[in-house]
Design a protein around this motif. Sequence first.
Motif, PDB file in Angstrom:
ATOM      1  N   ALA A 114       0.831  -1.201   0.000  1.00  0.00           N
ATOM      2  CA  ALA A 114       0.000   0.000   0.000  1.00  0.00           C
ATOM      3  C   ALA A 114       0.866   1.252   0.000  1.00  0.00           C
ATOM      4  CB  ALA A 114      -0.931  -0.010   1.200  1.00  0.00           C
ATOM      5  N   GLN A 115       0.403   2.267  -0.752  1.00  0.00           N
ATOM      6  CA  GLN A 115       1.125   3.538  -0.814  1.00  0.00           C
ATOM      7  C   GLN A 115       0.237   4.642  -0.254  1.00  0.00           C
ATOM      8  OE1 GLN A 115       0.924   2.395  -4.864  1.00  0.00           O
ATOM      9  NE2 GLN A 115       2.934   3.275  -5.257  1.00  0.00           N
ATOM     10  N   GLN A 116       0.840   5.817  -0.148  1.00  0.00           N
ATOM     11  CA  GLN A 116       0.069   6.947   0.367  1.00  0.00           C
ATOM     12  C   GLN A 116      -0.890   7.499  -0.688  1.00  0.00           C
ATOM     13  OE1 GLN A 116       2.437   9.975   2.151  1.00  0.00           O
ATOM     14  NE2 GLN A 116       0.657  11.128   2.832  1.00  0.00           N
ATOM     15  N   CYS A 117      -2.112   7.736  -0.305  1.00  0.00           N
ATOM     16  CA  CYS A 117      -3.125   8.283  -1.210  1.00  0.00           C
ATOM     17  C   CYS A 117      -2.993   9.806  -1.271  1.00  0.00           C
ATOM     18  CB  CYS A 117      -4.515   7.894  -0.712  1.00  0.00           C
ATOM     19  SG  CYS A 117      -5.840   8.776  -1.543  1.00  0.00           S
ATOM     20  N   PRO A 118      -2.900  10.394  -2.481  1.00  0.00           N
ATOM     21  CA  PRO A 118      -2.755  11.853  -2.572  1.00  0.00           C
ATOM     22  C   PRO A 118      -4.026  12.601  -2.169  1.00  0.00           C
ATOM     23  CG  PRO A 118      -2.935  10.885  -4.763  1.00  0.00           C
ATOM     24  CD  PRO A 118      -2.874   9.743  -3.783  1.00  0.00           C
ATOM     25  N   ALA A 119      -5.165  11.898  -2.123  1.00  0.00           N
ATOM     26  CA  ALA A 119      -6.413  12.576  -1.787  1.00  0.00           C
ATOM     27  C   ALA A 119      -6.673  12.606  -0.291  1.00  0.00           C
ATOM     28  CB  ALA A 119      -7.583  11.910  -2.511  1.00  0.00           C
ATOM     29  N   CYS A 120      -6.452  11.477   0.410  1.00  0.00           N
ATOM     30  CA  CYS A 120      -6.794  11.441   1.842  1.00  0.00           C
ATOM     31  C   CYS A 120      -5.591  11.179   2.748  1.00  0.00           C
ATOM     32  CB  CYS A 120      -7.884  10.402   2.120  1.00  0.00           C
ATOM     33  SG  CYS A 120      -7.309   8.698   1.991  1.00  0.00           S
ATOM     34  N   ASP A 121      -4.381  11.016   2.140  1.00  0.00           N
ATOM     35  CA  ASP A 121      -3.131  10.836   2.887  1.00  0.00           C
ATOM     36  C   ASP A 121      -3.005   9.534   3.670  1.00  0.00           C
ATOM     37  OD1 ASP A 121      -2.021  13.139   1.954  1.00  0.00           O
ATOM     38  OD2 ASP A 121      -2.685  14.380   3.634  1.00  0.00           O
ATOM     39  N   SER A 122      -3.984   8.659   3.574  1.00  0.00           N
ATOM     40  CA  SER A 122      -3.846   7.391   4.301  1.00  0.00           C
ATOM     41  C   SER A 122      -2.989   6.424   3.482  1.00  0.00           C
ATOM     42  CB  SER A 122      -5.223   6.782   4.565  1.00  0.00           C
ATOM     43  OG  SER A 122      -5.771   6.300   3.359  1.00  0.00           O
TER      44      SER A 122
END
Length: 189
Positions: A6-14
């Motif tokens: 899993a990577q960091q989501c640019p929209a919600c930062d999770s």
Amino acid sequence: MDANLAQQCPACDSQSMVTSQTEYEVDHFGAVLLSVSRCGRCGYRHDDVIALTNSEPIELRSNINSIEDLNLRVIKSGTATVSIPEFGATITPGQYSEGYISNVEGILGKIEDALTFMLNTAKGRRLQKGEVMLRKMRAARDSKPEFTLVIKDPLGNSAIVSSNPKKVRKHNLTRRQLRKIKFGEFAAP
Ligand SMILES: [Zn+2]
């Protein structure tokens, strides 16, 4: 790539963004990698496409002058700048621009959508110019196409695909041209 990482989501930062990649064969071109990233938390989605056969900074030009040409396959990556000089239209990629496989007609549709969106808030001369541009594009799509499709991709992941090798002119971008386009700084030296 490990699809479970899993990577960091640019929209919600999770840390909930999972990417899966599929290899896909495009006729008259070669293998491309379709990549789909989805955030399990907020649903953000990002698609891109990577050409496995080329990685040089390229400029592609094709004269579109028949209805059949509108069906030419286009691979547009997230780092590509697309323009049609005759219409004064240029689409510059944003930080999270998507990549996709479409055709010339599909690209026209995307430019029209972007233009229509922009015209919602435009006034005066800008509005007039935009409306003329939109009319020209619609006429070109519906009856007599006569324009040049130009794609510049500093990472070389884009293509205009034709069985006729004369239909698409391709050359490497110079350092000077690279400095002028978005993402040019990421091109291989
Ligand atoms: Zn998210």
